[in-house]
Structure formats: structure tokens, C-alpha cells
Design a protein around this motif. Structure first.
Motif, short mmCIF file in Angstrom:
data_model
loop_
_atom_site.label_atom_id
_atom_site.label_comp_id
_atom_site.label_asym_id
_atom_site.label_seq_id
_atom_site.Cartn_x
_atom_site.Cartn_y
_atom_site.Cartn_z
N ASP A 134 0.54 -1.12 0.02
CA ASP A 134 -0.14 -0.50 0.07
C ASP A 134 0.80 1.13 -0.16
O ASP A 134 1.56 2.21 0.95
N ALA A 136 0.40 4.50 -0.27
CA ALA A 136 0.06 5.55 0.35
C ALA A 136 -0.19 5.15 2.01
O ALA A 136 0.26 6.01 2.53
N PRO A 139 4.60 4.28 2.28
CA PRO A 139 5.54 5.36 1.65
C PRO A 139 7.04 5.01 1.41
O PRO A 139 7.47 4.76 0.56
N ARG A 308 -8.88 0.82 -0.08
CA ARG A 308 -7.37 0.83 -0.16
C ARG A 308 -6.70 0.79 -1.70
O ARG A 308 -7.40 -0.68 -2.65
N THR A 309 -5.25 1.04 -2.35
CA THR A 309 -4.84 0.41 -3.22
C THR A 309 -3.14 -0.47 -3.24
O THR A 309 -2.63 0.29 -2.24
#
Length: 318
Positions: A134, A136, A139, A308-309
Motif C-alpha cells: 500500500d 499511500a 511510502p 485501499r490500493t
């Protein structure tokens, strides 16, 4: 770095592992029981693959977990070329000191010694924690993977849907009646459906779905499985509560390719959402689908939202 010692897992490490995990992976906390079930009791767990770093006081400061198949998902296929890293983390006080890089090198060496030539983060089945990184939410983790020659293979999204006030749309009810007039049936799975349903997933979809269904049934799941048939032939299914016994977790869910475009998936999805609401659940969520896939479009049309991605990352091991 001279004060950092590394080794594989030993009994007794699980307490400090869970404690550090929960201090670092804030979006994905874990309980001791869940860690035990997903990692220590995994048939593919090898203590040497769980690489740990300790400071001069013997305090855990980092972890990278590497795993390869020792038990096939189905048949005899062990995917000998593939290895996975389902999770990694480093104490923030020890970031940028080479701890993560050192552990990753040891994890890669472990997999290489067992013949792996390709390394994934983190699409490991059956016991993955998340589908991928994830970026975002983490990071620094995404940058660490990129720095270490991992490249994005594809992305997946998690979606959520509120069941508060849910009602089956009238057009879905009308579509269901139309398909039933054509010879389709939609019902809760019976014992007579189960072996065929497992085989259906092995042949049409993937062994992990078959495993999830089999294990769910052993936990008393049949009333949470719905099946669709055309003139007696099994053409689709969906369920909830199949993973880790989490009742609000939707899926797996699939329709035979030759039946797509007829609204079978839409009928099953809404039937399942209605059943979940009838069980008193307030939400439905799942962890992994392609946002632009047919299923992804159906979820969005239904009202699911992306929460979420995840990027599934891969690296070639020299």
C-alpha cells in the motif's frame, strides 16, 4: 551495523514480533492468535525464512519473512521457481541503518538456496496479510522495494460497502425472476453442492478459492455460500465469512466465463449482500480485485468504494 545480529525465528520470538509489528505496520495490526494461525501454523512455514534482527541488547529491531511452497495448493505443483515476502518491518529508530537491506539479502539468499528465481511481494496464498504494498499507507516501504529492484506487476484494490439500510434493487429482483423462468436457480448451498463447488473452483478459478471454501465448510460455512445453476449445471457462486472466519469479509465470488453478461454475478452479489444483512452484518468488504476488471466494475456499480490500493511487486533473483 556491527552491533546488529541476525538469525531465523526461534520459539519465544512471537511476542516481540507481534509487538514490533503493531508499532510499525499501523494500518495492518495483528493479534498473537492471528500471527500464529497465518504464519507459525502455515504448512509452508520455515523458521529460517523468518529473518530477524536484534540490537546489542537483544531487542528485536527488524523482520523480513520469506516463504516458498513445501505443500502444493493442489495436485503436486510446488511452483519451485517462486518465493514470496508477505511482510517486512523495521523499528523506526533503526531505519536507514541497513537493517532492512541486510534482512532482505538474507531472505533472498534463503529462497535462492531453495531454487527460487522469482520473488513476489506479497501475493502469497493461502496466508497473505495484504495483496501487495500500500504505497499511500507505507511510502517508505514502497520506496524500499523499488530501491531493491522490485517492479510493479499489477495493482489490486480493496473495497467496502455499507449494508445499513440495504434493500435489493427492484431491477435485480426482476432480473432474477427472468433468469429463473429461463431455468436458472439461486439458492443457499446444500451438502450435495459442496464437492462440485470445490471442483468448480479448482478447474475454473484457482486452488486458493477451493481451499477457502473447503476450510470454511469445516467451520460451518454452508449457510453463507450461495450457488447458481442453469438447468442443474453449476455456473456461479459467492460467499462471505470464508477467510479467517471474518463474517463481513465478502468472497470469493465467481461466474463461469460462458455465463458472463447475463447478470448472474449481479444476482448472486445482491443475494449475498441481502443474506449478510439478514445475518445482522453492517458492512461487506474484500481485500483484492482488479479495479478495471468486470468484477471491479460490478462492485462499483453496486456501490462499493475503493478503500485501499495495493501494488503487487516482483523481483528476479539472479
Amino acid at each position: 551495523m556491527g552491533q546488529i545480529a541476525t538469525r531465523g525465528y526461534r520459539p519465544g520470538d512471537e511476542g516481540p514480533l507481534v509487538e514490533l509489528w503493531n508499532r510499525v505496520l499501523l494500518l495492518d495490526p495483528v493479534t498473537a492468535k492471528r500471527f500464529r494461525n497465518l504464519v507459525l501454523l502455515d504448512a509452508n512455514f520455515d523458521p529460517e525464512g523468518l529473518r530477524l534482527a536484534f540490537d546489542e541488547t537483544d531487542r528485536l529491531v527488524g523482520c523480513v519473512y520469506a516463504v516458498r511452497r513445501q505443500l502444493p495448493m493442489s495436485g503436486t505443483e510446488l511452483e519451485p521457481e517462486n518465493g514470496w515476502i508477505p511482510f517486512f518491518f523495521v523499528d523506526p529508530r533503526f531505519e536507514r541503518q541497513g537493517v532492512g537491506s541486510r534482512l532482505l539479502l538474507e531472505a533472498e539468499r534463503f529462497l535462492r538456496e531453495h531454487g527460487c528465481t522469482k520473488l513476489f511481494f506479497a501475493s502469497y496464498a493461502p496466508n497473505y496479510i495484504v495483496p501487495g504494498i500500500d504505497a499511500a499507507g507505507y511510502p517508505k516501504g514502497a520506496a524500499f522495494l523499488q530501491k531493491n529492484a522490485f517492479t510493479k506487476q499489477y495493482s489490486a484494490v480493496a473495497m467496502d460497502y455499507s449494508l445499513v439500510g440495504y434493500e435489493t434493487p427492484p431491477e435485480v429482483e426482476a432480473l432474477k425472476r427472468q433468469r429463473e423462468e429461463e431455468g436458472y436457480t439461486f439458492r443457499t448451498a446444500q451438502d450435495s453442492d459442496l464437492t462440485e463447488l470445490i471442483r468448480f473452483n479448482l478447474e475454473i478459478f484457482n486452488p486458493d478459492w477451493a481451499r477457502a471454501i473447503r476450510e470454511g465448510i469445516l467451520q460451518g460455512l454452508p449457510e453463507q455460500i450461495l450457488v447458481a445453476r442453469e438447468c442443474g449445471r453449476l455456473v456461479g457462486f459467492c460467499l462471505f465469512g470464508g477467510y479467517e472466519g471474518i463474517r463481513e469479509r465478502f468472497g470469493p465470488f465467481g461466474v463461469h466465463p460462458d455465463q458472463r453478461g447475463r447478470g448472474i454475478g449481479k444476482i448472486l452479489l445482491h443475494h449475498c449482500l441481502h443474506t449478510m444483512r439478514a445475518h445482522g452484518l453492517h458492512g461487506a468488504w474484500f481485500l483484492w480485485t482488479g479495479e478495471q476488471s468486470p468484477a471491479g466494475h460490478l462492485y462499483k456499480q453496486t456501490g462499493f468504494s475503493v478503500t485501499r490500493t495495493f501494488d503487487i511487486m516482483v523481483k528476479t533473483l539472479a
